[in-house]
Design a protein around this motif. Structure first.
Motif, short mmCIF file in Angstrom:
data_model
loop_
_atom_site.label_atom_id
_atom_site.label_comp_id
_atom_site.label_asym_id
_atom_site.label_seq_id
_atom_site.Cartn_x
_atom_site.Cartn_y
_atom_site.Cartn_z
N GLY A 256 42.40 28.92 42.43
CA GLY A 256 43.53 28.74 41.53
C GLY A 256 44.61 29.80 41.56
N LYS A 257 44.68 30.59 42.65
CA LYS A 257 45.73 31.63 42.61
C LYS A 257 46.71 31.47 43.70
N ASN B 22 36.11 41.20 42.79
CA ASN B 22 36.82 42.01 43.78
C ASN B 22 37.75 41.14 44.59
N PHE B 23 38.94 41.68 44.85
CA PHE B 23 39.82 41.08 45.87
C PHE B 23 39.84 42.09 47.01
N GLY B 24 39.13 41.82 48.09
CA GLY B 24 39.03 42.83 49.14
C GLY B 24 38.41 44.08 48.53
N ASN B 25 39.10 45.21 48.66
CA ASN B 25 38.50 46.40 48.04
C ASN B 25 39.15 46.77 46.71
N LEU B 26 39.93 45.82 46.17
CA LEU B 26 40.47 46.04 44.83
C LEU B 26 39.56 45.37 43.80
N THR B 27 39.15 46.14 42.80
CA THR B 27 38.32 45.55 41.76
C THR B 27 39.22 45.16 40.60
N GLY B 46 46.11 43.54 27.16
CA GLY B 46 46.18 44.58 28.19
C GLY B 46 47.50 44.53 28.92
N PRO B 47 47.82 45.61 29.62
CA PRO B 47 49.09 45.68 30.35
C PRO B 47 49.07 44.84 31.62
N ASN B 48 50.15 44.78 32.33
CA ASN B 48 50.21 44.07 33.61
C ASN B 48 49.13 44.58 34.54
N GLY B 49 48.49 43.64 35.20
CA GLY B 49 47.51 44.03 36.21
C GLY B 49 46.17 44.45 35.63
N ALA B 50 45.97 44.26 34.31
CA ALA B 50 44.72 44.69 33.70
C ALA B 50 43.54 43.84 34.14
N GLY B 51 43.80 42.62 34.54
CA GLY B 51 42.71 41.73 34.94
C GLY B 51 42.53 40.56 33.98
N PHE B 91 48.09 27.77 31.78
CA PHE B 91 48.13 28.85 32.75
C PHE B 91 49.30 29.78 32.47
N GLN B 92 49.21 30.98 33.04
CA GLN B 92 50.30 31.94 32.83
C GLN B 92 51.62 31.40 33.39
N ASP B 93 51.57 30.85 34.59
CA ASP B 93 52.78 30.30 35.19
C ASP B 93 52.84 28.80 34.91
N THR B 200 47.36 38.39 26.17
CA THR B 200 48.72 38.75 25.79
C THR B 200 48.95 40.22 26.10
N HIS B 201 50.20 40.60 26.30
CA HIS B 201 50.46 42.03 26.18
C HIS B 201 51.43 42.32 25.04
N TYR B 202 51.54 41.32 24.16
CA TYR B 202 52.28 41.59 22.93
C TYR B 202 51.29 41.93 21.84
N PRO B 322 53.61 48.95 36.48
CA PRO B 322 53.05 47.87 37.27
C PRO B 322 53.27 48.13 38.75
N ASP B 323 52.43 47.54 39.58
CA ASP B 323 52.70 47.72 41.00
C ASP B 323 53.76 46.73 41.46
N ALA B 324 54.20 46.90 42.68
CA ALA B 324 55.39 46.20 43.16
C ALA B 324 55.33 44.69 42.87
N MET B 328 58.31 41.79 39.39
CA MET B 328 59.01 40.54 39.19
C MET B 328 58.61 39.91 37.87
N LYS B 329 57.30 39.79 37.70
CA LYS B 329 56.76 39.17 36.50
C LYS B 329 57.29 39.89 35.27
N LEU B 330 57.33 41.21 35.37
CA LEU B 330 57.72 42.03 34.24
C LEU B 330 59.17 41.73 33.88
N1 LIG Z 1 44.61 36.58 44.57
C1 LIG Z 1 44.66 37.92 44.50
N2 LIG Z 1 44.53 38.66 45.60
C2 LIG Z 1 44.56 40.00 45.54
N3 LIG Z 1 44.72 40.70 44.41
C3 LIG Z 1 44.86 40.03 43.26
C4 LIG Z 1 44.84 38.61 43.25
N4 LIG Z 1 45.00 38.21 41.98
C5 LIG Z 1 45.13 39.33 41.24
N5 LIG Z 1 45.04 40.43 42.01
C6 LIG Z 1 45.09 41.81 41.51
O1 LIG Z 1 44.14 41.95 40.49
C7 LIG Z 1 44.63 42.75 39.43
C8 LIG Z 1 44.54 42.02 38.14
O2 LIG Z 1 45.47 40.95 38.16
P1 LIG Z 1 45.63 39.93 36.95
O3 LIG Z 1 46.61 38.92 37.38
O4 LIG Z 1 44.30 39.49 36.52
O5 LIG Z 1 46.28 40.85 35.84
P2 LIG Z 1 46.82 40.46 34.41
O6 LIG Z 1 46.10 41.30 33.43
O7 LIG Z 1 46.78 39.00 34.22
O8 LIG Z 1 48.33 40.95 34.51
P3 LIG Z 1 49.68 40.29 33.98
O9 LIG Z 1 49.87 40.79 32.59
O10 LIG Z 1 50.71 40.84 34.90
O11 LIG Z 1 49.56 38.82 34.09
C9 LIG Z 1 46.04 43.16 39.84
O12 LIG Z 1 45.99 44.45 40.40
C10 LIG Z 1 46.42 42.15 40.87
O13 LIG Z 1 47.32 42.70 41.80
#
Ligand SMILES: Nc1ncnc2c1ncn2[C@@H]1O[C@H](COP(=O)(O)OP(=O)(O)OP(=O)(O)O)[C@@H](O)[C@H]1O
Ligand SMILES: [Mg+2]
Lengths: 257, 336
Positions: A256-257, B22-27, B46-51, B91-93, B200-202, B322-324, B328-330
């Motif tokens: 779903g992403k 995990n996405f690759g080596n990103l948790t 949580g903030p952007n990218g919190a998960g 969904f978010q989008d 939410t991040h509000y 937030p990372d790059a 956009m989202k922000l």
């Molecule tokens: N499909 C993907 N492939 C690689 N990395 C991803 C993928 N989806 C999310 N990430 C990474 O996982 C982390 C968490 O993303 P997530 O979208 O869950 O954050 P979020 O809390 O919903 O943020 P936001 O408030 O911006 O929506 C981020 O660092 C993001 O870059």
């Protein structure tokens, strides 16, 4: 089973609805074959002399039916990229319907549209006497429609496979040039592939599934074909089944992403 | 987080144990556990990218998990079809077919979820709830962002899900529309008894809507509780007094039981109290009057979840870089 049928019907219905609503797509898919026939067909008809006593225009008219199916089906399959881009695919994927239902619904929906388009071309071609109605048998028409359906299934499947692997629109133009055009030109739609064709061209033509489809339709409608119709049918059938299976496997993998 | 003991074998609406993605080596989600009671509105803050989105997508069968265990009404999420029957999601989008009308979008949804009885009436009812009944036959293309969001919310509960997932339901919307959406959410929760989990991040959104909140940062839950608990665990209200005789009044105040600490500032005193600040202001004024001390002005500052967030993460929720990919989202969503 009934759930599967419902899923297929739901997705099928949306395809049809979207097509009917999109005026530009509707006009485009009807206008395109006629532009080809009227300009390229008529132009080359005057310049070419076919070896076996049929007119170039009647030869190429069937190629244009093949083209109609190729373009409509492949683009319909690739359209899933848009559903992905605009998020709508998520609405479908999160619903409690089977994945094969989604794939088959998409394939049948787009196939319905493509085959109707190709039949419109056929009707016009018959009305203008480009192919003589007298030479056509009922069985021939049925066989031709079966070819059209299988061909369409093949290319919607191919489109779906591409769409599930390419997730950006930019890849689209590249695909157009490196896939659609070769598939079209190598299919024998515009010029006959015979023993006098250079050998390398003959060989690559034989790996183009559209070649067998168009050859089969020609065989069914005009009795002139490179291979026996049964052989063409077998090849087209196998390719269609294989592509649907691959499309189904690919589709299960999208997340779903 | 330690896996909360579950002695009574209570059935939760959602039970998440040691979830990792995990996405690759990103948790993206780093070993989180939490549970949501039936009928609750639960917030992931949580903030952007919190998960947050990653967690929601896993819970809704849209994304596979790396490890851990998730149960929805005691069904493991491996049983995708059973789970999908029980849930609704925004969904978010956006996920509408913009070429179709509002009605056609909902009709498609009805077919996907096999709603046959009273289909028309159900569609009209949900449209009415989000005040879009007069827009039923308009193409979604022509809708504003707020209208689209409302339509998505209407769609998400058409099939009477037991749990509704809302991923940033009010992102990018103006304050009035946000209020409205909050009202719909509350109504759904109260009248139809739907369990709701939202991200939410509000902070004021979480404060306004949620029974309980988990604050997430960098894929980890750093605190869970009711908004009130979170705020009070943080400390009492702050009372700001503008006053000339700072020293003198400070001495007087220090004898009162309700004072936690007092700081002198340029213009007066900053008092942290251990009770509800609104009730203490009259007392302070009274004390000042007794000692003939003149108060120029007095102000109350109550803690917000924002303060909790800053104290827990050391950063402001909006300033967190937030990372790059998320910039956009922000841009799109952050309008404060
Ligand atoms: N499909 C993907 N492939 C690689 N990395 C991803 C993928 N989806 C999310 N990430 C990474 O996982 C982390 C968490 O993303 P997530 O979208 O869950 O954050 P979020 O809390 O919903 O943020 P936001 O408030 O911006 O929506 C981020 O660092 C993001 O870059
Ligand atoms: Mg998110």
């Amino acid at each position: 089973m009934t759930n599967l049928l419902k899923a297929i019907y739901t997705i099928w219905l949306r395809e049809i609805l979207r097509f009917v609503k999109s005026k530009s797509r509707l006009v485009g898919s009807i206008a395109q074959p006629f532009i080809w026939l009227a300009i390229v067909g008529v132009g080359l008809n005057a310049a070419f002399k076919m070896t076996n006593n049929i007119s170039y225009l009647s030869f190429m008219a069937i190629g244009i039916m093949g083209m109609t199916i190729l373009f409509n089906s492949l683009f319909a399959g690739i359209n899933v990229i848009w559903d992905r881009q605009f998020g709508f695919l998520k609405e479908i994927l999160v619903a409690p319907i089977s994945r094969i239902g989604i794939v088959l619904g998409k394939i049948f929906g787009s196939t319905t549209i493509s085959v109707i388009m190709a039949l419109i071309v056929l009707i016009i071609v018959l009305l203008f006497g480009i192919i003589s109605i007298k030479s056509i048998t009922f069985l021939g028409i049925i066989t031709a429609i079966i070819f059209m359906i299988l061909t369409s299934v093949t290319f919607v499947g191919m489109g779906l496979i591409i769409a599930t692997n390419v997730d950006n629109i930019e890849g689209f133009q590249v695909l157009m040039n490196f896939l659609v055009m070769p598939l079209f030109f190598l299919s024998g739609a515009l010029f006959p592939i015979t023993s006098s064709t250079p050998e390398w061209l003959q060989i690559v033509s034989k790996i183009d599934p559209l070649f067998y489809a168009i050859d089969g339709i020609r065989g069914s409608l005009t009795k002139i074909s490179v291979y026996p119709v049964q052989f063409d049918l077998l090849i087209v059938f196998i390719v269609a089944v294989v592509l649907v299976l691959i499309a189904d496997i690919m589709f299960r993998k999208i997340e779903g992403k | 987080m330690v896996n909360k003991a579950n002695p009574k074998n209570k059935i939760y609406a959602i039970e998440v144990n040691n979830l990792i993605k995990n996405f690759g080596n990103l948790t993206a989600v780093n070993n989180i556990s939490f549970s949501v009671n039936e009928g609750e509105i639960y917030g992931l803050l949580g903030p952007n990218g919190a998960g947050k989105t990653t967690t929601i997508l896993i819970l809704t069968t849209m994304l596979s998990l790396t490890s851990g265990n998730v149960r929805i009404f005691d069904k493991d999420i491996i049983n995708k079809n059973i789970i999908r029957q029980m849930i609704g999601i925004v969904f978010q989008d956006p996920t509408l077919d913009e070429d179709l009308t509002a009605f056609e979008n909902l009709d498609f949804h009805a077919r996907l979820y096999n709603i046959k009885v009273n289909k028309k009436q159900i569609i009209n009812n949900v449209l009415k709830l989000v005040e879009l009944e007069d827009k039923a036959d308009k193409q979604v293309k022509s809708f504003s962002g707020g209208m689209k969001r409302r339509l998505e919310i209407a769609r998400s509960f058409m099939h009477e899900p037991k749990i509704l997932f809302l991923d940033e339901p009010t992102i990018g919307l103006d304050p009035q529309t946000r209020r409205k959406i909050w009202d719909y959410i509350k109504k759904l929760n109260e009248k139809q008894k739907i369990t709701i989990i939202l991200t939410t991040h509000y902070l004021e959104e979480a404060d306004e809507l949620c029974n309980r909140v988990s604050i997430i940062d960098h894929g980890k839950i750093i605190k869970t509780g009711t908004p009130k608990e979170l705020k009070s665990s943080f400390g009492g209200d702050i009372i700001l007094i503008n006053i000339e005789k700072k020293q003198e009044f400070k001495k007087i105040l220090l004898n009162s039981a309700f004072i936690k600490s007092i700081k002198q500032t340029k213009t007066g005193l900053e008092i942290i109290v251990n009770k509800d600040g609104t009730k203490l202001i009259p007392k302070i004024v009274e004390l000042a009057a007794k000692s003939k001390i003149n108060i120029n002005s007095i102000a109350l500052k109550q803690h917000t979840l924002e303060d909790v967030f800053i104290s827990l993460t050391g950063k402001n929720i909006r300033d967190s870089t937030p990372d790059a990919s998320e910039k956009m989202k922000l841009k799109f969503g952050g309008r404060r």
